[in-house]
Write an enzyme that holds these catalytic residues in place. Sequence first.
Site, PDB file in Angstrom:
ATOM      1  N   GLU A 334       0.857  -1.196   0.000  1.00 21.25           N
ATOM      2  CA  GLU A 334       0.000   0.000   0.000  1.00 21.25           C
ATOM      3  C   GLU A 334       0.889   1.241   0.000  1.00 21.25           C
ATOM      4  O   GLU A 334       1.920   1.274   0.665  1.00 21.25           O
ATOM      5  CB  GLU A 334      -0.906  -0.067   1.244  1.00 21.25           C
ATOM      6  CG  GLU A 334      -1.508   1.232   1.714  1.00 21.25           C
ATOM      7  CD  GLU A 334      -2.489   1.853   0.731  1.00 21.25           C
ATOM      8  OE1 GLU A 334      -3.325   1.132   0.158  1.00 21.25           O
ATOM      9  OE2 GLU A 334      -2.400   3.075   0.534  1.00 21.25           O
ATOM     10  N   CYS A 410     -13.374  -0.817  -8.341  1.00 19.49           N
ATOM     11  CA  CYS A 410     -14.423   0.171  -8.101  1.00 19.49           C
ATOM     12  C   CYS A 410     -14.715   0.964  -9.371  1.00 19.49           C
ATOM     13  O   CYS A 410     -15.419   1.958  -9.339  1.00 19.49           O
ATOM     14  CB  CYS A 410     -14.028   1.099  -6.958  1.00 19.49           C
ATOM     15  SG  CYS A 410     -12.444   1.892  -7.211  1.00 19.49           S
TER      16      CYS A 410
HETATM   17  N1  SAH Z   1      -8.093  -3.006  -0.229  1.00 23.10           N
HETATM   18  C1  SAH Z   1      -8.366  -1.917   0.670  1.00 23.10           C
HETATM   19  C2  SAH Z   1      -8.226  -0.513   0.036  1.00 23.10           C
HETATM   20  C3  SAH Z   1      -8.621  -0.350  -1.391  1.00 23.10           C
HETATM   21  S1  SAH Z   1      -8.683   1.321  -1.929  1.00 23.10           S
HETATM   22  C4  SAH Z   1      -9.694  -2.086   1.327  1.00 23.10           C
HETATM   23  O1  SAH Z   1     -10.512  -2.876   0.868  1.00 23.10           O
HETATM   24  O2  SAH Z   1      -9.967  -1.430   2.319  1.00 23.10           O
HETATM   25  C5  SAH Z   1      -7.247   1.462  -2.910  1.00 23.10           C
HETATM   26  C6  SAH Z   1      -5.969   1.678  -2.113  1.00 23.10           C
HETATM   27  O3  SAH Z   1      -4.887   1.765  -3.035  1.00 23.10           O
HETATM   28  C7  SAH Z   1      -5.939   2.956  -1.300  1.00 23.10           C
HETATM   29  O4  SAH Z   1      -5.663   2.623   0.027  1.00 23.10           O
HETATM   30  C8  SAH Z   1      -4.784   3.780  -1.928  1.00 23.10           C
HETATM   31  O5  SAH Z   1      -4.049   4.515  -0.979  1.00 23.10           O
HETATM   32  C9  SAH Z   1      -3.925   2.684  -2.527  1.00 23.10           C
HETATM   33  N2  SAH Z   1      -3.046   3.036  -3.669  1.00 23.10           N
HETATM   34  C10 SAH Z   1      -3.259   3.953  -4.635  1.00 23.10           C
HETATM   35  N3  SAH Z   1      -2.285   3.890  -5.559  1.00 23.10           N
HETATM   36  C11 SAH Z   1      -1.435   2.888  -5.181  1.00 23.10           C
HETATM   37  C12 SAH Z   1      -0.246   2.321  -5.746  1.00 23.10           C
HETATM   38  N4  SAH Z   1       0.242   2.771  -6.878  1.00 23.10           N
HETATM   39  N5  SAH Z   1       0.338   1.302  -5.090  1.00 23.10           N
HETATM   40  C13 SAH Z   1      -0.181   0.828  -3.936  1.00 23.10           C
HETATM   41  N6  SAH Z   1      -1.293   1.328  -3.354  1.00 23.10           N
HETATM   42  C14 SAH Z   1      -1.919   2.344  -3.967  1.00 23.10           C
END
Ligand code: SAH
Length: 454
Positions: A334, A410
């Site tokens: 993340e 999403c």
């Molecule tokens: N799976 C989690 C969050 C999903 S939302 C849940 O169900 O609660 C998508 C997440 O991707 C967010 O937390 C955002 O901060 C993260 N994110 C965005 N770009 C990213 C990247 N390039 N690499 C890793 N994480 C990323």
Amino acid sequence: MEFKKNEIVKIEILDMGSDGEGIGKIDGYPLFVKDAVTGDEIEARVTKAKKNYGYGRLMKILKPSPHRVEPKCAVAAQCGGCQIQALDYAEQLKYKENKVRNHLQRIGGFEDITVLPIIGMEEPYHYRNKAQFPVGTDKDGNIITGFYAGRTHSIISNTDCCLGAPVNEEILKKILAFMNENHVKPYNEENGEGLVRHILIRYGFTTKEIMVCVVINGRRLPSAEKLVESLCEIPGMTSISININKKATNVILGTEVVNLWGSDTITDYIGDVKYQISPLSFYQINPVQTRKLYETALDYAGLTGNETVWDLYCGIGTISLFLAKKAKQVYGVEIVPEAIADAKSNAKLNGISNAEFYVGKAEEVLPEKYKNENIHADVIVVDPPRKGCEESLLETIVQMNPARVVYVSCDSATLARDLKYLCERGYGIEKVQPVDMFPMTVHVETVVLLSKKP
Ligand code: SAH
């Protein structure tokens, strides 16, 4: 025939677009009309006439659609929060299922794809566990709170949002009364004066714990003890704090939280996994549907206890911890460091020791680990933001050759694009399961199971 600007047209709405706008046709030319729903016969005024399509304003409903319902919320049309409250819920679900199918066909080129019936809610209102209400003044100078009108920053006064927890209304009324009695001024975005910017409320649906955080343009809330006393009359009140945000910005929360009363966090559960949530934590908005979404992802991961699983874009590790109970080892990646700190403490809170977390971009961490440490994956789960996965990440996934990929999405348009990439490189789609996480809005979440073709 082309439309002319300001022309009044009679039109039947045949479909709805990705943003919930009604779509009708005159001699083959599509006209997009906000607030019209599939099945309506309407009179519209053309507001914009392009060569191949136009936009119109709904003037009169000549014959309402059989799927049209009276919105539960009095300000549904003005508020930017809901887009399709005027459509009955069964039809909303059909609309979302079609949206996923259309994107997979049009963008992904998957012609005969089977989309499973969408998982909807039994009670599609009051499902949000978090709400952020802007505070301001109306044209008569009264302090108000509510929601921004679509695409603007003017506040529509409303303390009774039908998506939020019912207790929000009592909290908002108490805060407005406190501000009036103690002459605490709302923040004014235009000149940067005033104090109270936003009210953040979180509610633990399982634990019934309530968190209130008042976002202020300053370091101190005058007479704060009176607010605390009043809010504490509400059963379940667990955490009261202020958040300091003195920047001229659209970002709601600042980085500093000062506790006024009670605990720094509230606790909630998704399934039997426990989470501790602070005002700044990311946490899924709809816990009832999140559980169904994660259970689907877990089912699709097909775990027997021997697998190594990578959970990319893991947020606070919500999916990772679900998976960890059935896998040998889970690795989460993340980009937000605070989210990873939450993921680690949530793992500890649940006594989970087979989940490890890394801060960084999925498209950087995974290739680096793969090249330098020759890591392995039986299953890879991705849950990217709306823009989907970087192609370089998909490339690494293909190289790592996991038996299954579970894609939680999403945005079905970027999902379709990414599935096309994976399916051109040895994977096949096994299941497509849409889940309605956000009733009354146009958003739809989808879980897809891909497996490596023999
Ligand atoms: N799976 C989690 C969050 C999903 S939302 C849940 O169900 O609660 C998508 C997440 O991707 C967010 O937390 C955002 O901060 C993260 N994110 C965005 N770009 C990213 C990247 N390039 N690499 C890793 N994480 C990323």
